[in-house]
Design an enzyme around this catalytic site. Sequence first.
Site, mmCIF file in Angstrom:
data_model
loop_
_atom_site.group_PDB
_atom_site.id
_atom_site.type_symbol
_atom_site.label_atom_id
_atom_site.label_comp_id
_atom_site.label_asym_id
_atom_site.label_seq_id
_atom_site.Cartn_x
_atom_site.Cartn_y
_atom_site.Cartn_z
ATOM 1 N N GLY A 8 0.856 -1.193 0.000
ATOM 2 C CA GLY A 8 0.000 0.000 0.000
ATOM 3 C C GLY A 8 0.891 1.242 0.000
ATOM 4 O O GLY A 8 0.538 2.290 0.519
ATOM 5 N N ASN A 124 -4.826 0.708 15.605
ATOM 6 C CA ASN A 124 -4.269 2.040 15.864
ATOM 7 C C ASN A 124 -2.867 1.871 16.414
ATOM 8 O O ASN A 124 -2.671 1.307 17.472
ATOM 9 C CB ASN A 124 -5.144 2.795 16.861
ATOM 10 C CG ASN A 124 -4.805 4.272 16.858
ATOM 11 O OD1 ASN A 124 -3.642 4.634 16.911
ATOM 12 N ND2 ASN A 124 -5.813 5.104 16.786
ATOM 13 N N HIS A 155 -13.313 11.063 12.083
ATOM 14 C CA HIS A 155 -12.274 10.839 11.078
ATOM 15 C C HIS A 155 -12.573 11.625 9.812
ATOM 16 O O HIS A 155 -13.684 12.126 9.622
ATOM 17 C CB HIS A 155 -12.161 9.349 10.722
ATOM 18 C CG HIS A 155 -11.425 8.550 11.748
ATOM 19 N ND1 HIS A 155 -12.059 8.011 12.847
ATOM 20 C CD2 HIS A 155 -10.113 8.226 11.864
ATOM 21 C CE1 HIS A 155 -11.162 7.379 13.587
ATOM 22 N NE2 HIS A 155 -9.977 7.498 13.018
ATOM 23 N N LYS A 159 -12.489 8.068 4.927
ATOM 24 C CA LYS A 159 -12.431 6.791 5.654
ATOM 25 C C LYS A 159 -13.568 5.880 5.212
ATOM 26 O O LYS A 159 -14.710 6.304 5.101
ATOM 27 C CB LYS A 159 -12.483 7.028 7.167
ATOM 28 C CG LYS A 159 -12.251 5.749 7.962
ATOM 29 C CD LYS A 159 -11.922 6.034 9.413
ATOM 30 C CE LYS A 159 -11.816 4.761 10.220
ATOM 31 N NZ LYS A 159 -10.751 3.869 9.759
HETATM 32 P P1 NAD Z 1 -5.311 4.708 1.255
HETATM 33 O O1 NAD Z 1 -6.511 4.368 0.428
HETATM 34 O O2 NAD Z 1 -4.701 6.051 1.108
HETATM 35 O O3 NAD Z 1 -4.151 3.624 0.977
HETATM 36 C C1 NAD Z 1 -4.379 2.272 0.739
HETATM 37 C C2 NAD Z 1 -3.449 1.860 -0.403
HETATM 38 O O4 NAD Z 1 -3.542 0.452 -0.590
HETATM 39 C C3 NAD Z 1 -3.820 2.533 -1.736
HETATM 40 O O5 NAD Z 1 -2.702 3.215 -2.262
HETATM 41 C C4 NAD Z 1 -4.237 1.352 -2.596
HETATM 42 O O6 NAD Z 1 -3.919 1.533 -3.967
HETATM 43 C C5 NAD Z 1 -3.403 0.231 -1.975
HETATM 44 N N1 NAD Z 1 -3.876 -1.082 -2.400
HETATM 45 C C6 NAD Z 1 -5.160 -1.478 -2.729
HETATM 46 N N2 NAD Z 1 -5.163 -2.754 -3.164
HETATM 47 C C7 NAD Z 1 -3.889 -3.184 -3.086
HETATM 48 C C8 NAD Z 1 -3.247 -4.423 -3.407
HETATM 49 N N3 NAD Z 1 -3.958 -5.464 -3.904
HETATM 50 N N4 NAD Z 1 -1.925 -4.528 -3.203
HETATM 51 C C9 NAD Z 1 -1.205 -3.488 -2.726
HETATM 52 N N5 NAD Z 1 -1.739 -2.272 -2.435
HETATM 53 C C10 NAD Z 1 -3.068 -2.139 -2.598
HETATM 54 O O7 NAD Z 1 -5.730 4.423 2.746
HETATM 55 P P2 NAD Z 1 -4.972 4.845 4.101
HETATM 56 O O8 NAD Z 1 -5.592 6.071 4.647
HETATM 57 O O9 NAD Z 1 -3.499 4.807 3.882
HETATM 58 O O10 NAD Z 1 -5.426 3.659 5.059
HETATM 59 C C11 NAD Z 1 -5.099 2.314 4.765
HETATM 60 C C12 NAD Z 1 -5.612 1.418 5.881
HETATM 61 O O11 NAD Z 1 -4.924 1.717 7.098
HETATM 62 C C13 NAD Z 1 -7.102 1.598 6.200
HETATM 63 O O12 NAD Z 1 -7.653 0.343 6.563
HETATM 64 C C14 NAD Z 1 -7.097 2.545 7.390
HETATM 65 O O13 NAD Z 1 -8.266 2.441 8.178
HETATM 66 C C15 NAD Z 1 -5.883 2.020 8.114
HETATM 67 N N6 NAD Z 1 -5.246 2.944 9.074
HETATM 68 C C16 NAD Z 1 -4.737 2.370 10.181
HETATM 69 C C17 NAD Z 1 -4.025 3.133 11.086
HETATM 70 C C18 NAD Z 1 -3.405 2.436 12.271
HETATM 71 O O14 NAD Z 1 -2.783 3.108 13.113
HETATM 72 N N7 NAD Z 1 -3.515 1.108 12.378
HETATM 73 C C19 NAD Z 1 -3.867 4.504 10.880
HETATM 74 C C20 NAD Z 1 -4.402 5.070 9.720
HETATM 75 C C21 NAD Z 1 -5.083 4.268 8.810
#
Ligand code: NAD
Length: 267
Positions: A8, A124, A155, A159
């Site tokens: 990602g 998180n 958020h 999201k």
């Molecule tokens: P985002 O949509 O900006 O990024 C997700 C990325 O994954 C995109 O660039 C997308 O193209 C890519 N992707 C999709 N399918 C894919 C595949 N098959 N292979 C590889 N990459 C692929 O989203 P984001 O804001 O970066 O959030 C991503 C996730 O992280 C969400 O589930 C969000 O809720 C979570 N998140 C978690 C935390 C934490 O602290 N755990 C913090 C922020 C966000």
Amino acid sequence: MVRAIVVGAAGRMGGRVIHTIHESEGIEVSGAVERPDHPFLKRDVGEVVGLGEIGVLLEGDIEAIIEAGEVVIDFTNPGVSLKSLEVASRRGVAMVIGSTGFTPQQMEKVARLAKKTACVLSPNMSVGVNLMFKLVGVIARILRDEYDVEIVEAHHRFKKDSPSGTAMKLGEIIASALNRDFPQVGVFGRRGVIGERKPQEIGMQAVRAGDIVGEHTVIFGGLGERLEVTHRAHSRDNFARGAVRAAKWVTTQPKGLYDVGDVLGLK
Ligand code: NAD
């Protein structure tokens, strides 16, 4: 030097993880993966995330580059993270999963795969939120059933899942501290003439607006007073820092499923 593959990589979190690794000691980006139809495949991922060239190309298939890493850091979505974990666990490569929105069935699969490799999963990754996880359990056990519990999260408009994984985890921790079954007592939004609040309820409210990075408040409402615990994320960097800290830690751990509480030694 820990070699990390970021899945990602061109996403909001992926970009911050790559920046954070670049600024950190003892860890480097050794691979970067995006969805197979991403327009920037085969470009230098440093350039994609605005760092300048780092000599690592953005790839469309984790399987092809898994040998390049000791740990995979994945912020995508549950389906993609499960696939990454499947590939990583087959090779004994450690894993950090930041994606949120796993169903109970998907969580069972994560737990099964984590028997074959060390995996940190946390909805998180922030240090403050993980301390909050601990604090709300302590508070609930002290206040017991006298106080109504309501969880409010806010958020950004982009999201996709609701309520946040963090809010769900707060609810589960509090329910468990109060000997309640969260799926039974969780109330997700309220509307209409619903009657008086039941004492066992744990209310969950989700706000979506603009570019709010992430806010969580737990309200313990009593008669004559209320106690609120709030965490506010100012930028995504706190999540990225937590994930990078988890990545360094998890490569030294035995197989199994961990969360950031384990990484921080809060247990
Ligand atoms: P985002 O949509 O900006 O990024 C997700 C990325 O994954 C995109 O660039 C997308 O193209 C890519 N992707 C999709 N399918 C894919 C595949 N098959 N292979 C590889 N990459 C692929 O989203 P984001 O804001 O970066 O959030 C991503 C996730 O992280 C969400 O589930 C969000 O809720 C979570 N998140 C978690 C935390 C934490 O602290 N755990 C913090 C922020 C966000």
